[in-house]
Design an enzyme around this catalytic site. Structure first.
Site, PDB file in Angstrom:
ATOM      1  N   HIS A 140       0.844  -1.199   0.000  1.00 47.83           N
ATOM      2  CA  HIS A 140       0.000   0.000   0.000  1.00 47.83           C
ATOM      3  C   HIS A 140       0.875   1.244   0.000  1.00 47.83           C
ATOM      4  CE1 HIS A 140       0.891  -0.973   4.200  1.00 47.83           C
ATOM      5  NE2 HIS A 140       0.703   0.305   4.477  1.00 47.83           N
ATOM      6  N   HIS A 175       1.080   5.607   0.792  1.00 50.10           N
ATOM      7  CA  HIS A 175       0.550   6.726   1.572  1.00 50.10           C
ATOM      8  C   HIS A 175       0.549   7.997   0.724  1.00 50.10           C
ATOM      9  CE1 HIS A 175       1.199   4.486   5.485  1.00 50.10           C
ATOM     10  NE2 HIS A 175       1.934   3.785   4.639  1.00 50.10           N
TER      11      HIS A 175
END
Lengths: 308, 308
Positions: B249, B251
């Site tokens: 993932h 940010h």
């Protein structure tokens, strides 16, 4: 600590020694951070022409003095009581509640612009951008290194030197950063300034500089560990790009100290620099595109815009 | 504000109203933050059984009172003068220099344990360390990815999705981080979670993942820019190593938001990852030694110690 250029030469004779802020006239707040309890103010000193910048930062608490603070000398005024929670306004004796004040006078236009600016932009500097934009910019600024040469030549801040390795190639001077009060471990912050001249920044580092980097990192950590009682695995070392002045230097901080100067896009861990130079080529930092932030009213940002 | 449980019921009758900290006996410092000028102390109040917790936090400066602070009432003691820089110890009048004090009494064991401070350590993870220590650790944890699979399978948090690219190879789901209130631009914080499974972390990224990285970065920035009115050059994107969960993932933050998760030694800019994979080899992140921090009581830290 930069952008003072010509002004600093005139100013070195200005022997300013304030005993209070009597007569100081606030012009505007350039920047503040409520989280950090810091404020940057532009104003005028009495009987001195031109602007000054005052930086105030409250000191952190320390384990050594906390019992003195939590004593009868600290008066409390209740503001709220609910269940097990009581909230008070505390008045701590000034001797236990210092504030760091940095006075910069005369303050250059550049410094004021940098501090007062609003927007921040991410910049991707290719090797070509560096040659075309950043390098000429650095060369114009070289005059403003006077203060760092004063330190290296023992003409200033001699009593602040924590350690010196005098070797002309791998040697350096270690001293506390102005942000550090030299008492609290929690915000321990020192700088290592190398003796060798000519390394402007990260961009100039090659495999030949690995011994310098390793020496600054390991000796600096050892000295800090011994002197301030912190295990070396709790000291982080990094380099800024862009740095605030173009003479190679290294930052040493307590690993718990979450200073914004350590954010990615600004800070580069020295261990990573060494690895990249050793494992991925001597010209790694010459060839790489480097990302950093610039504020709207910084000169270098305007140069990047002009060249787009 | 929890953990007080049964104790608080007994305590609600305790009408504590302190006028100073006279007689307070410090037992230990539970936690402190030098950057924020805050400290959490455990101790005993005079004539009261059981522990109390006192939280002290210095007040920020304010524009309204700054002229009063920068006046003759603030005494200065010079500690250093070099060129245009002067450093002083300032004593500000207590009425202009308040501290917030929160007194929690009685303080439960749980509260004290939660606040109890841990040491942070810098770890250098070689490729061998990864294979031997970290990878087995990740594999044991794989069960804990259920919640992220729920998001990807539209079984949870569907209404929070800001954008979805359903492509199985380069697609992702963009959603606000729990830390973001979804209103203020200054602390804008979103997460991009890729659809493809099997990339545990930065260590697993190879040149074949460059299209995924570029797609997540550029589409994510575009969507955020349009939806929240921020220029793409003011959005920073990074990846954590170690991440808090091992499904790849990204940010997305406002460039001005100085969140500690963006510190070097934890955050890696996506632009740099792409460059390293494209210019310095597909196995760059497989071969490199990676530096990060671990707290004393984290499981992975204990594994590293056992393997030393």
């Amino acid at each position: 600590r930069k952008d003072s250029a010509k002004m600093s030469e005139e100013a070195s004779s200005v022997d300013l020694q304030l005993e209070s802020f009597e007569g100081f006239r606030v012009q505007c707040t350039l920047k503040e951070n409520a989280q950090q309890k810091i404020i940057f103010v532009q104003g005028e000193l009495p009987d001195r022409a031109g602007p000054a910048v005052v930086i105030l930062e409250k000191s952190p608490f320390s384990q050594e003095t906390i019992q003195n603070v939590l004593s009868g000398t600290t008066a409390l005024k209740l503001s709220m009581q609910n269940d097990i929670y009581g909230q008070y306004e505390a008045s701590i004796d000034p001797s236990l509640n210092r504030t760091q004040a940095t006075v910069i006078y005369p303050a250059s236009e550049d410094l004021i612009a940098k501090l007062g600016s609003k927007e921040t932009n991410l910049v991707r500097e290719t090797p070509q951008d560096y040659e075309l934009i950043t390098k000429p910019f650095i060369e114009e600024k070289s005059l403003s290194l006077q203060w760092i040469h004063n330190i290296l030549d023992h003409k200033a801040e001699q009593e602040r030197i924590v350690y010196e390795d005098p070797d002309p190639d791998v040697g350096f001077i270690l001293l506390p950063d102005l942000k550090w009060d030299r008492h609290h471990q929690e915000n321990l912050y020192l700088l290592g300034v190398c003796h060798t001249r000519g390394i402007a920044s990260l961009r100039d580092l090659r495999a030949t500089h690995v011994p310098l980097l390793k020496n600054m990192m390991s000796k600096g950590k050892e000295v800090i560990s011994e002197k301030y009682g912190i295990p070396t695995c709790q000291i982080k070392t990094y380099v800024h790009y862009q740095p605030s002045y173009y003479h190679f230097h290294m930052h040493y901080l307590h690993v718990k100290f979450e200073h914004p100067g350590g954010l990615v896009g600004k800070a580069h861990l020295v261990e990573d620099i060494v690895d990249n130079l050793e494992c991925f080529g001597s010209t790694y930092y010459k060839e790489r595109t480097l990302t950093f932030t610039l504020r709207d009213n910084e000169k270098l940002w305007r140069r990047f815009q002009e060249n787009q």
